[in-house]
Design a protein around this motif. Structure first.
Motif, short mmCIF file in Angstrom:
data_model
loop_
_atom_site.label_atom_id
_atom_site.label_comp_id
_atom_site.label_asym_id
_atom_site.label_seq_id
_atom_site.Cartn_x
_atom_site.Cartn_y
_atom_site.Cartn_z
N ILE A 2 0.96 -1.22 -0.10
CA ILE A 2 -0.02 0.04 -0.14
C ILE A 2 0.95 1.39 -0.08
O ILE A 2 1.90 1.16 0.69
N SER A 3 0.38 2.26 -0.86
CA SER A 3 1.29 3.43 -0.93
C SER A 3 0.97 4.54 0.17
O SER A 3 -0.09 4.49 0.79
N GLU A 4 1.83 5.33 0.35
CA GLU A 4 1.64 6.73 1.59
C GLU A 4 0.30 7.20 1.12
O GLU A 4 -0.62 7.33 2.01
N PHE A 5 -0.09 7.33 -0.08
CA PHE A 5 -1.56 8.14 -0.42
C PHE A 5 -2.65 7.07 -0.21
O PHE A 5 -3.58 7.93 0.22
N ASP A 6 -2.32 5.90 -0.53
CA ASP A 6 -3.58 4.90 -0.17
C ASP A 6 -3.71 4.96 1.30
O ASP A 6 -5.03 4.86 1.90
N ILE A 7 -2.49 4.94 2.05
CA ILE A 7 -2.82 4.80 3.57
C ILE A 7 -3.64 6.05 4.00
O ILE A 7 -4.67 6.01 4.76
N ILE A 8 -3.43 7.36 3.41
CA ILE A 8 -4.01 8.69 3.80
C ILE A 8 -5.56 8.34 3.49
O ILE A 8 -6.31 8.84 4.21
N ARG A 9 -5.70 8.04 2.24
CA ARG A 9 -7.14 8.05 1.63
C ARG A 9 -7.83 7.08 2.37
O ARG A 9 -8.95 7.16 2.83
N ARG A 10 -7.10 5.69 2.48
CA ARG A 10 -8.05 4.77 3.34
C ARG A 10 -8.35 4.92 4.85
O ARG A 10 -9.48 4.61 5.38
N TYR A 11 -7.30 5.33 5.50
CA TYR A 11 -7.69 5.33 6.90
C TYR A 11 -7.38 6.70 7.56
O TYR A 11 -8.07 6.72 8.87
N PHE A 12 -7.18 7.92 6.89
CA PHE A 12 -7.29 8.97 7.56
C PHE A 12 -8.19 10.09 6.79
O PHE A 12 -7.47 11.34 6.94
N SER A 13 -8.89 9.83 6.14
CA SER A 13 -9.69 10.97 5.37
C SER A 13 -11.19 10.78 5.64
O SER A 13 -12.10 11.00 4.53
N ARG A 14 -11.42 10.57 6.73
CA ARG A 14 -13.17 10.47 7.14
C ARG A 14 -13.58 12.19 6.94
O ARG A 14 -12.79 12.94 6.95
N PRO A 15 -14.77 12.13 6.58
CA PRO A 15 -15.20 13.42 6.15
C PRO A 15 -15.14 14.51 7.29
O PRO A 15 -15.28 14.24 8.47
N THR A 16 -14.92 15.62 7.03
CA THR A 16 -14.74 16.84 8.16
C THR A 16 -15.82 17.52 7.85
O THR A 16 -16.02 18.34 6.80
N ALA A 17 -16.69 17.92 8.97
CA ALA A 17 -17.99 18.82 8.33
C ALA A 17 -17.69 20.04 8.73
O ALA A 17 -18.21 21.28 8.20
#
Ligand code: ADP
Ligand code: MG
Length: 319
Positions: A2-17
């Motif tokens: 898994i790439s750095e950007f996949d890590i961020i997208r998959r695990y640390f990009s939940r929506p921010t309201a």
């Protein structure tokens, strides 16, 4: 892999309201609430130093955010946003999923949004920055204690340190006591709600992370005052209430660290309000001493009024 950007997208990009712009651009964009000061703080946790290698990932996700929220609580600030800088020896997806769950669960409890960070390969290190808000005249600063103030403590100290003593073989706790102490060490509950209630009630506050006396001394130095602490009035909970090794108990309660309780000072006129608050939020708030005029040191007295000799006030990474 898994790439750095996949890590961020998959695990640390939940929506921010509430953020104007969250994870994904060069910076997050934030709109502070009108009339509020921003309160910002960072705490870094390093494997082998702040937690043992092999610590459960979900626990680490919780604790690394909790220690930061504790600093906001001690300022009387309402948590809003977090940034997460993560150094990982490898991209282990099971580990990442559990870490993110621990992090986001506590974040959700406090309506705090993850708005950015950094992800790199390296020795396991978690560095979190949190940003909160506090009205300009309501921040609970360390330099505001006055001679005559009561000194108050939330909850009880010492159990996290007792867990460490047990792990190091210097204490032998029954299983039930050990798991209660370990929970205090691994999943501390930041006193965010208390911090908000203390606006306008407390004069100064600090969170107890390095040891009750060490952190009290920071308040004394910042405020140029002294303190008297009544040892017998400090609450003992769980395994510490039944601990028969008096030296061990004293070391844990006064100098242990990793408690994340709030230590605060308030004028005598606030006693009744603070006691009512304690009942309202279901959290013991105990008067353990008083701020006095004098050099910036705490004198700890026993029930007879005799000053006790304290070997160490708390933890210092470079001492
Ligand atoms: P830059 O190259 O500008 O530093 P990065 O490629 O490191 O940007 O990060 C891309 C985006 O992902 C940024 O918005 C950054 O804040 C965010 N980000 C990186 N790592 C994390 C993380 N661990 N948690 C949350 N957001 C992250
Ligand atoms: Mg980056």
């Amino acid at each position: 892999m898994i790439s750095e950007f996949d890590i961020i997208r998959r695990y640390f990009s939940r929506p921010t309201a509430s953020a104007v712009l969250g994870v994904g651009d060069d910076c997050a964009l934030l709109q502070p609430s009108p009339g509020m000061l921003l309160a910002a703080t960072t705490d870094m946790l390093v494997a082998g130093r702040h937690f043992p290698e092999g610590t459960d990932a979900g626990t680490l996700g919780h604790k690394s955010l909790a220690v930061n929220l504790s600093d906001l609580a001690a300022m009387g600030a309402r948590p809003r946003w977090a940034l997460l800088a993560l150094a990982l020896p490898e991209a282990d997806e099971g580990w990442l999923a559990a870490f993110a769950d621990g992090f986001y669960r506590l974040a959700g409890d406090h309506a705090i949004e993850l708005i950015g960070g950094d992800t790199t390969r390296g020795p396991l290190t978690v560095s979190i920055t949190v940003i909160g808000e506090v009205p300009a005249n309501a921040a609970l600063r360390r330099d505001a204690a006055l001679a005559g103030d009561d000194i108050w403590l939330s909850g009880a100290t010492g159990q996290a340190a007792l867990a460490l003593e047990h792990l190091a073989g210097r204490a032998a706790l029954p299983d039930g006591d050990f798991s209660a102490c370990l929970a205090r060490l691994q999943t501390p509950v930041p006193r965010v709600g208390l911090g908000l209630h203390l606006r306008g009630l407390a004069r100064s506050a600090i969170d107890v992370s390095d040891g009750l006396l060490a952190d009290l001394t920071h308040v004394l130095e910042a405020s140029s005052t002294g303190a008297e602490i009544w040892y017998e009035s400090i609450p003992r909970s769980g395994a510490l209430a039944s601990c028969r090794d008096a030296d061990l108990a004293m070391r844990c309660v006064l100098s242990g660290g990793d408690d994340y309780e709030l230590l605060f000072t308030a004028p005598l006129s606030r006693r009744a309000a603070i006691e009512a608050l304690s009942a309202e939020i279901g959290l013991p708030l105990t008067r353990i001493g008083a701020i006095v005029a004098g050099p910036p040191a705490a004198v700890v007295r026993d029930a007879q009024g005799k000053a006790l000799l304290i070997a160490s006030k708390g933890y210092d990474h470079f001492a």
